[in-house]
Design an enzyme around this catalytic site. Sequence first.
Site, PDB file in Angstrom:
ATOM      1  N   TYR A   1       9.996  19.730 -69.026  1.00  0.00           N
ATOM      2  CA  TYR A   1      10.876  20.458 -68.110  1.00  0.00           C
ATOM      3  C   TYR A   1      11.652  21.554 -68.859  1.00  0.00           C
ATOM      4  CZ  TYR A   1      14.416  21.290 -64.609  1.00  0.00           C
ATOM      5  OH  TYR A   1      15.242  21.892 -63.701  1.00  0.00           O
TER       6      TYR A   1
ATOM      7  N   LYS B   1      14.561  14.873 -57.129  1.00  0.00           N
ATOM      8  CA  LYS B   1      13.185  15.150 -56.723  1.00  0.00           C
ATOM      9  C   LYS B   1      12.697  14.038 -55.790  1.00  0.00           C
ATOM     10  CE  LYS B   1      13.931  18.576 -59.457  1.00  0.00           C
ATOM     11  NZ  LYS B   1      13.556  18.587 -60.863  1.00  0.00           N
TER      12      LYS B   1
HETATM   13  C1  LIG Z   1      14.308  18.834 -62.041  1.00  0.00           C
HETATM   14  C2  LIG Z   1      13.933  18.115 -63.269  1.00  0.00           C
HETATM   15  C3  LIG Z   1      14.891  17.798 -64.260  1.00  0.00           C
HETATM   16  C4  LIG Z   1      16.335  18.214 -64.149  1.00  0.00           C
HETATM   17  O1  LIG Z   1      16.969  17.601 -63.089  1.00  0.00           O
HETATM   18  P1  LIG Z   1      18.219  18.238 -62.281  1.00  0.00           P
HETATM   19  O2  LIG Z   1      18.522  17.181 -61.305  1.00  0.00           O
HETATM   20  O3  LIG Z   1      17.751  19.526 -61.690  1.00  0.00           O
HETATM   21  O4  LIG Z   1      19.295  18.457 -63.303  1.00  0.00           O
HETATM   22  C5  LIG Z   1      14.470  17.104 -65.361  1.00  0.00           C
HETATM   23  N1  LIG Z   1      13.176  16.746 -65.522  1.00  0.00           N
HETATM   24  C6  LIG Z   1      12.244  17.033 -64.614  1.00  0.00           C
HETATM   25  C7  LIG Z   1      10.836  16.608 -64.843  1.00  0.00           C
HETATM   26  C8  LIG Z   1      12.582  17.730 -63.457  1.00  0.00           C
HETATM   27  O5  LIG Z   1      11.626  18.030 -62.559  1.00  0.00           O
END
Ligand SMILES: *Cc1c(COP(=O)(O)O)cnc(C)c1O
Length: 422
Positions: free
Chosen positions: A117, A214
Amino acid sequence: MSCCFDSPSSHIPGSQAGAGTSTTAIHGGLEPDPLTGALVMPMVQSTTFVQEAVGKSRGHAYSRVSNPTVSVLEAQLGALEGALPAVCFVTGLAAETAVFLALLKAGDHVVLGDVIYGGTVRLVGQVLSELGITSTFVDASVAENVRGALRPETRLIFIESPANPTLKLTDIKAVADIGRAAGVRVAVDNTFLTPVIQRPLDLGVDVCVYSTTKHIEGHSTAIGGSVVSRDEALLDRVRFLRKCTGGIQAAFGAWLTTNGVKTLPLRLKQHSANALDLAKALHANPHVASVNYPGLEDHPQHELAQRQHLGGIHGGVLSFEVVGGTDAAVKVLNSTRLCLLVEHLGGIETLLTHPVTMTHADVPREHRLVVGIPDGLIRVSVGLEDVADIIADLEQAISIAHAESATRTGGAGARAAEGVLR
Ligand SMILES: *Cc1c(COP(=O)(O)O)cnc(C)c1O
């Protein structure tokens, strides 16, 4: 239900050994509100909790330290993974930050996968580096590369599988074994597959981090993060860091997320089924150069996917390369009617991203190409709409992009497209 009020913690059905994932998602760590009988735990917005006497409380004092609604989500997420109660944060990156600070100090070294990420890369490269923590990024899809990058001062291995947006897999058990043999902790960002499809703790990993923003919340209404482990001392340290740095999740976000978790297994089954159907349709499309999805039999790591992913499903995210590079990708993204262009994944809607101009715009082109992010790559977080509609929408957008490039190049685009595939 009256039994539950007599003895509120005596019986948590989903926590029973052997309960299935859907049962655990709906019941694990949850019980009706002992005060009102409300089926869904009411949200507790209070910042502050009254002490019954000096030194005597009901477990909460101030919502930066702990909050009853956040605790409900923590019990639920812990139960879902067969772990201790999770520690929940206001974002996924706040959760990651706490894990890094819990396990690393000045002079330490961390080994990370090279396609992880973007926010993690920024945190490690531009923040932890300033604190005297060094890092090495390796292609972790070859586990031996991780071993090769270990140094005497390495304290943590941090990986993500599948990688975003290439969908390359890392053999988590192999990396966990390497870490254990070297006395180095191993963390996995398990945001993409969630414990429903992949259980890194069962494969020997020390700690999982999630962006609950997510799939876990799933409806694009609450940002959040969680840390899950079976190591009590590590979680104590993470909880202490949360208190010190102030990253706890707010009650409303936690409350929305507890409701999302209940349908997580059901949603992931359908996301995965839709993703596989879309992957097959794109694979057969002459204007698509390649499709990355671990559920496809010709994915180079399909065998690992079958072994590492649970339930024979492989998640809702895929990527594909449209013939014609950035121009064609942009045209596809501007021509969809149903699928939405966003920097997000894991929602119930089908969500598209063009990594080269969006999530990976900062990454130099040579590096992008080496790790498998060509100009025409489009990432799809496949939603829960009827899959025929998703496929039809992307196919019409690809046709429009192809027709335009064919007009521009007097038909050469069409011939190039055939050439790539055949
Ligand atoms: C979105 C995401 C993050 C970060 O998360 P946030 O809630 O946006 O801070 C970390 N790792 C992965 C794989 C992500 O998709």
